[in-house]
Scaffold this active site. Structure first.
Site, PDB file in Angstrom:
ATOM      1  N   ASP A  35      -5.966   4.898   5.950  1.00 30.93           N
ATOM      2  CA  ASP A  35      -4.939   4.440   5.017  1.00 30.93           C
ATOM      3  C   ASP A  35      -4.247   3.223   5.629  1.00 30.93           C
ATOM      4  OD1 ASP A  35      -3.464   4.752   2.551  1.00 30.93           O
ATOM      5  OD2 ASP A  35      -1.766   5.458   3.737  1.00 30.93           O
ATOM      6  N   GLU A  60       0.195   0.994  10.218  1.00 32.99           N
ATOM      7  CA  GLU A  60       1.447   0.452   9.679  1.00 32.99           C
ATOM      8  C   GLU A  60       1.962  -0.622  10.622  1.00 32.99           C
ATOM      9  OE1 GLU A  60       4.472  -0.757   7.774  1.00 32.99           O
ATOM     10  OE2 GLU A  60       3.182   0.752   6.820  1.00 32.99           O
ATOM     11  N   ASN A  87      -1.531  -4.491  13.108  1.00 32.45           N
ATOM     12  CA  ASN A  87      -1.759  -5.487  12.066  1.00 32.45           C
ATOM     13  C   ASN A  87      -3.234  -5.366  11.721  1.00 32.45           C
ATOM     14  OD1 ASN A  87      -2.294  -7.773  10.535  1.00 32.45           O
ATOM     15  ND2 ASN A  87      -0.977  -9.111  11.751  1.00 32.45           N
ATOM     16  N   ASP A 113       2.771  -4.571   0.451  1.00 31.76           N
ATOM     17  CA  ASP A 113       3.859  -5.535   0.269  1.00 31.76           C
ATOM     18  C   ASP A 113       3.372  -6.662  -0.639  1.00 31.76           C
ATOM     19  OD1 ASP A 113       5.510  -4.078   1.884  1.00 31.76           O
ATOM     20  OD2 ASP A 113       5.213  -5.306   3.673  1.00 31.76           O
ATOM     21  N   LYS A 117       5.763 -15.041  -3.484  1.00 27.42           N
ATOM     22  CA  LYS A 117       5.685 -16.499  -3.449  1.00 27.42           C
ATOM     23  C   LYS A 117       4.273 -16.948  -3.077  1.00 27.42           C
ATOM     24  CE  LYS A 117      10.548 -17.150  -2.213  1.00 27.42           C
ATOM     25  NZ  LYS A 117      11.510 -17.693  -1.217  1.00 27.42           N
ATOM     26  N   ASP A 149       1.999  -1.026  -8.057  1.00 28.62           N
ATOM     27  CA  ASP A 149       2.808  -1.084  -9.266  1.00 28.62           C
ATOM     28  C   ASP A 149       3.057  -2.525  -9.677  1.00 28.62           C
ATOM     29  OD1 ASP A 149       4.285  -1.211  -6.853  1.00 28.62           O
ATOM     30  OD2 ASP A 149       6.155  -0.936  -7.940  1.00 28.62           O
TER      31      ASP A 149
END
Length: 230
Positions: A35, A60, A87, A113, A117, A149
């Protein structure tokens, strides 16, 4: 609230080798669910409790979340789960290349995330080199599941995955989005969004038997992209 961390900062670009499965799990030969961007890790820990027949690795980039998740994992005594700081675009490729063939069973990237922009799109998690590394580690039939979402975030992911030629959607899946999650456990973000009656954009892919394509050369000011499969 999403707390963004710039993955392109010098700190997060430093290579940090990930431990091999033998150093992570009591049963290192078990198949692995990876994950990417697991946040607080509660989805992954719940999966380890619901389906304990495989190992679970969460990555993470926000170290405080990793520390909290690992503390909870240890309290639950879940030996088949680990949450690590990484990362993914820096440290994951070499780790995947060392896995036994077929060991990577499933990859999930959920509610990454958004980096809205345009100049920040290069900070988004699913970059071409990472996708190629995932495709190289997944045998035909293994799964890649993405959901968000934010449609503007998931659409470029879909475009990149499908341009690679390495993944296909199950024939029975409706397009463009799955109405339900194929996994037995929702993420915290997923519950938050659904409780408010908002849409979730999901796609389940399976690795096909096509070879991993090369990457196109990066042009000035542009992200590298996967070469379309002939």
């Amino acid at each position: 609230m999403r707390q963004h961390v710039n993955p392109l900062s010098s700190y997060h670009q430093a290579p940090r080798p990930l431990p091999p499965p033998a150093e992570l799990f009591e049963q290192p030969s078990w198949p692995i669910h990876l994950d990417i961007g697991c946040a607080r890790g509660r989805f992954l820990l719940a999966m380890a409790e619901a389906e304990p027949q495989r190992n679970y690795l969460g990555l993470e980039i926000r170290l405080p979340l990793v520390e909290a998740a690992e503390a909870e994992r240890e309290a639950l005594q879940l030996a088949q789960a680990r949450i690590l700081y990484a990362n993914a675009n820096v440290s994951l490729g070499p780790w995947l290349a060392q896995l036994q063939p077929g060991q990577l069973e499933r990859v999930s990237i959920q509610f990454p995330d958004p980096w809205f922009k345009h100049r920040h799109h290069k900070r988004r998690v699913l970059q071409p080199a990472l996708l190629n590394a995932l495709a190289g580690a997944l045998l035909p039939g293994r799964e890649l599941f993405i959901q968000s979402d934010v449609e503007a975030v998931v659409l470029p992911m879909v475009a990149l995955i499908e341009a690679s030629g390495c993944f296909t959607r199950p024939a029975a899946d409706p397009r463009p989005w799955r109405p339900t999650n194929p996994l037995p456990v929702p993420t915290e973000r997923e519950r938050f969004v659904l409780d408010r009656g908002l849409p979730v954009y999901r796609v389940l892919y399976r690795r096909n038997d096509q070879p991993v394509p090369p990457l196109l050369e990066r042009q000035p000011g542009e992200m590298a992209t996967a070469a379309p499969h002939p």
